[in-house]
Design a protein around this motif. Structure first.
Motif, short mmCIF file in Angstrom:
data_model
loop_
_atom_site.label_atom_id
_atom_site.label_comp_id
_atom_site.label_asym_id
_atom_site.label_seq_id
_atom_site.Cartn_x
_atom_site.Cartn_y
_atom_site.Cartn_z
N LEU A 269 0.82 -1.20 0.00
CA LEU A 269 0.00 0.00 0.00
C LEU A 269 0.86 1.26 0.00
O LEU A 269 0.48 2.28 -0.61
CB LEU A 269 -0.93 -0.01 1.22
N ALA A 272 1.86 1.94 -3.55
CA ALA A 272 0.72 2.49 -4.32
C ALA A 272 0.46 3.94 -3.94
O ALA A 272 0.16 4.77 -4.80
CB ALA A 272 -0.51 1.64 -4.07
N LEU A 273 0.57 4.24 -2.64
CA LEU A 273 0.36 5.62 -2.22
C LEU A 273 1.45 6.53 -2.77
O LEU A 273 1.17 7.68 -3.17
CB LEU A 273 0.34 5.68 -0.69
N VAL A 373 -6.36 4.24 -1.96
CA VAL A 373 -5.35 3.55 -1.15
C VAL A 373 -5.65 3.73 0.34
O VAL A 373 -5.48 2.79 1.14
CB VAL A 373 -3.95 4.07 -1.50
N LEU A 630 -7.09 -2.70 -2.71
CA LEU A 630 -7.18 -1.79 -3.85
C LEU A 630 -8.28 -2.29 -4.79
O LEU A 630 -8.21 -3.41 -5.31
CB LEU A 630 -5.84 -1.74 -4.59
#
Length: 861
Positions: A269, A272-273, A373, A630
């Motif tokens: 995560l 992704a952030l 996210v 997600l």
């Protein structure tokens, strides 16, 4: 010993439960190869402090000034007996004569060897003892012979003194010698009297030691039940902690599961952030590149037009007929050749725009990936709440668990009530009170006996004092009454009395010396051997090694102490080890090694460790498939970002143009060169025209270039363009691969949650059970440690041994040895006292006859 056994059984409650649970967990770890990490540490519990017993006895003795005399006696005994303590010899003698001492047994070779070894060890005492016996035997004989000799007018018995020139010298020498001997005898008497008085003084101190030791034993007996009750009561601390954790099993177990999974989930995560942030940075970079490119293109267009017009005007000027003049023509040609340099170098109009990529990024950013996210974070962080919701069945079973734990506590209490500890200790306290009163009843008799002993010792010393009195009076009368002018037959009454007193001292010396020496020899042999064979070994604990010698008491019983206490002589328990443990104030349980006596595993399996508690947690089922890290919109958003065209921009072309100079040549340098060449021309219109062009070029630099530099529009645009291009180039490098890796990490994390959650739940449930069992293990470990160091601390036992050593050795034996040392010195000094008194009396007594010289000169000095 019933209360002691109960104490051990009770305090061992729980010692094996945690061990069995830990063993079961180790077997599960071996059976499950997927389990890699060790269980988390268990939260420590605070069980407080066991009520401590404060003991009053300080088994330490400092003799003070008389200690100097004690050290002198010890030094003398070391000279007499320098051999080390004969432990092996004593053990051999005891073992050889275990069935009793028989005369015929001593004829055996091994016993003869032991006897010779003992004689060698006692050689110092034997020599001194023989000397004392010889002194005792010979003194009366010598006294009798001396009396008979004097009766025959020999040995100084003749009342006639021959004239000598050095008579005064002899008399002075004998007087000084007798005075010195008398002083040393007085010191011996004072030493003996100090030792005699010390015995009486310390016997009174013995009452304090007896009282404090009895009081400590009562404290030991009274505090032990309270300490045991405190240990059993602290089971509630572990029980309440277990119930509290079970009541909060959702947050606690959920936190464990969350902590286990976050190692895989949170990094995915986080990436992704960060990619969502990269999207926003990409948009800003594209916008900066686009705006910077427009600024540069616009400024560059104006600059190109101005420079082109100036170049055309300058070319027209150089076409003037004046430039055809032979002297001017080279200069004009030189200026004409530099006209191509008057132009721009970078061409930003060739760079493609980034509007298409910017449009695609704006489309991508219409979906807030950061929010998506964050929803994944929230969904994952709700794991404890989800676990709490799915473990309500455990919470509903809490009353049943509480009843099980209460049952364990009741069993411990019931077990403690099976043994009459309090009544046994109460009876022990009554026994101590009765013994104390019984001992106190002997105090008057002890005082009376000590008084008789003191009187007897003083009477013995008075015999020496009587001799000293005769010696001192004889010296006083003889010295004061002596007249140098008087002849031996005309000496005065006072001088004669002094001589008679000296002879009286000699007579009493012969009467009492042998008796005193007999007493000294007896006390020396007894007191010296007690000091060397009992007191010194007791002080350095060598005596314990004899008692603890295996098979000493019985050939089939290895150790004496456990055989006497527990009827099991094979336990490795010795009197020395027990004394050391008690001296360090450890618990009686540890000192007596009671763990070798009682097997309490069965009781522990039925009480502290309860398998029903593990069965309650075996039914824990947690489903984490509802966790979504997600959603599809977020995935599509990442793919659109990868396909936005950011990676298709020709970044090298941008960087190539940005790194070029704005103009081909520096305008100010060009103007300076143009003016220098114009100065070479003849004065006229051509010169003025060229200088005018130089001024115009300077005006272009001043009005277009310099303002742009001052406002930082031109430079900032270039800088922004360069930074933006580099940032975009960095972020677009392998962008599809980066997005693919992010999606793969999220897929792996979601697979771990959805497909492997049951294993994680089982693993963390075992860890949770381990923590619950760990609380009970803490309790059992704390009980064992407290039992070894804090419960029933047996310092009073070592204090009793130390007190007996102080009373028997420091109070009595040291004083007795000091007494015979002082009295023995007096006895030995009586010999020179007799000699000097007899010699000196000849100079003080009135003689019957005297030497007469024909010349009438008389000298009796």
């Amino acid at each position: 010993m019933l209360w002691t056994r109960w104490l051990v059984l009770l305090l061992w409650c729980g010692a094996t439960s945690a061990e069995q649970q830990a063993e079961g967990q180790r077997e599960e770890v071996r059976a499950d190869p997927r389990r890699q990490r060790s269980p988390p540490p268990v939260e420590p519990l605070d069980f407080g402090f066991v009520p401590a017993a404060v003991y009053d006895t300080h088994a330490y003795y400092e003799p003070g000034t008389i200690g100097i005399l004690f050290h002198m006696v010890h030094a003398f005994l070391y000279v007499v007996q320098p051999n080390s303590f004969p432990k092996d010899l004593i053990v051999s003698i005891i073992q050889q004569n275990m069935g009793g001492v028989k005369v015929e047994e001593w004829r055996k070779p091994e016993n003869v060897v032991l006897l010779l070894q003992w004689i060698h060890y006692e050689s110092g005492f034997l020599i001194c003892g023989v000397f004392g016996i010889v002194f005792v035997v010979l003194t009366p004989i010598v006294a009798t012979c001396f009396c008979m000799c004097r009766c025959c007018d020999n040995c100084g018995g003749e009342m006639h003194q021959r004239q000598r020139k050095n008579a005064d010298c002899h008399r002075g020498f004998f007087t000084a010698s007798l005075i010195a001997t008398t002083i040393f005898i007085i010191l011996g008497v004072l030493v003996a009297y100090a030792a005699n008085h010390n015995i009486s003084t310390q016997i009174k101190s013995t009452r304090r030691l007896i009282n404090t030791n009895m009081r400590d034993l009562k404290t030991f007996a009274n505090n032990t039940p309270a300490q045991i009750d405190y240990l059993t009561a602290q089971y509630t601390t572990a029980k309440n902690k277990v119930l509290s954790d079970l009541d909060n099993i959702g947050p606690l177990l959920g936190a464990r599961i969350h902590s286990h999974l976050e190692k895989e989930v949170v990094p995915a995560l986080d990436v992704a952030l960060r990619m969502a942030g990269a999207m926003r940075e990409t948009k800003e970079a594209l916008e900066n590149v686009s705006s910077a490119l427009e600024i540069l293109q616009e400024g560059m267009g104006k600059l190109q037009a101005s420079l082109a017009g100036e170049r055309s005007s300058l070319s027209n000027t150089l076409s003037d007929p004046a430039c055809t003049n032979g002297a001017v023509s080279p200069t004009c040609n030189t200026i004409r050749s530099t006209l191509p340099q008057l132009g721009t170098n970078a061409d930003f109009s060739k760079l493609p725009n980034v509007n298409e990529a910017l449009t695609n990024i704006n489309t991508v950013l219409k979906i807030d990936l950061s929010n998506i996210v964050q929803k994944g974070y929230t969904s994952f962080n709700d794991t404890p709440a989800m676990v709490k919701e799915q473990t309500r069945n455990i919470v509903t079973a809490l009353p049943r668990v509480k009843s099980m734990l209460d049952k364990i506590g009741n069993e411990i209490i019931s077990f403690s009530k099976m043994f009459p500890v309090e009544s046994s200790l109460a009876n022990f306290t009554i026994f101590l009170n009765d013994r104390h009163k019984f001992i106190e009843s002997f105090y008057p008799q002890v005082d009376q006996m000590d008084f008789y002993r003191w009187i007897a010792c003083v009477a013995v010393l008075c015999t020496v004092v009587l001799i000293l009195a005769f010696n001192m009076l004889g010296l006083l009368c003889g010295t004061c009454g002596y007249d140098k002018q008087a002849s031996p037959t005309t000496r005065g009454c006072l001088s004669n009395t002094g001589g008679n007193l000296l002879m009286a001292g000699v007579g009493f010396s012969f009467i009492f010396a042998w008796v005193l020496m007999g007493l000294v020899t007896t006390l020396f042999v007894v007191g010296g051997n007690v000091e060397k064979l009992i007191c010194e070994p007791l002080a350095n604990r060598q005596l314990f090694k004899i008692i603890d010698t295996p098979f000493l008491v019985h050939p089939e019983k290895r150790n004496f102490l456990p055989g006497m206490l527990f009827q099991n002589p094979n336990i490795d328990l010795t009197l020395g080890s027990m004394y050391r443990e008690c001296y360090e104030n450890n618990g009686l349980y540890h000192a007596l090694q009671l763990e070798n006596i009682f097997n309490i595993n069965s009781f522990l399996n039925r009480t502290v460790y309860n398998r029903d508690l593990a069965k309650v947690l075996e039914g824990v089922q947690v489903d984490l498939r509802d966790i979504m890290l997600l959603d599809q919109a977020g995935r599509d958003n990442l793919m659109n970002f990868a396909n936005s065209g950011v990676g298709e921009i020709d970044y090298p072309a941008y960087l190539a143009e940005v790194n070029k100079g704005v103009t081909i040549v520096d305008l100010l340098s060009f103007c300076s060169d143009l003016e220098d060449q114009a100065d070479q021309l003849p004065r006229g219109a051509l010169e003025n025209a060229l200088k005018g062009h130089a001024s115009s070029i300077r005006s272009i630099h001043r009005e277009q270039v310099v303002p742009m530099e001052q406002a930082m529009k031109y430079v900032r645009a270039r800088s922004t363009l360069s930074q933006g291009i580099k940032l975009l180039q960095k972020m677009s490098n392998d962008l599809p691969m980066k997005v693919t890796n992010i999606l793969s990490a999220i897929d792996a994390a979601e697979y771990l949650i959805a497909q492997n959650a049951s294993h994680v739940v089982k693993q963390e449930t075992k860890a949770f059970v381990h923590s619950l069992v760990g609380y009970f293990k803490q309790y059992t470990d704390w009980v064992k440690n407290s039992l070894s160091a804090e419960v029933a601390q047996c310092k009073p036992i070592s204090n009793m041994v130390d007190s007996m050593e102080i009373v028997g050795c420091s109070f009595i034996i040291d004083s007795v040895n000091t007494f015979w040392m002082g009295l023995g010195a007096c006895c030995i000094l009586l010999i020179p006292s007799i000699v000097f008194s007899v010699k000196l009396a000849k100079y003080y007594r009135r003689m019957d006859t005297e030497d007469v010289f024909e010349d009438g000169q008389e000298n009796w000095n």
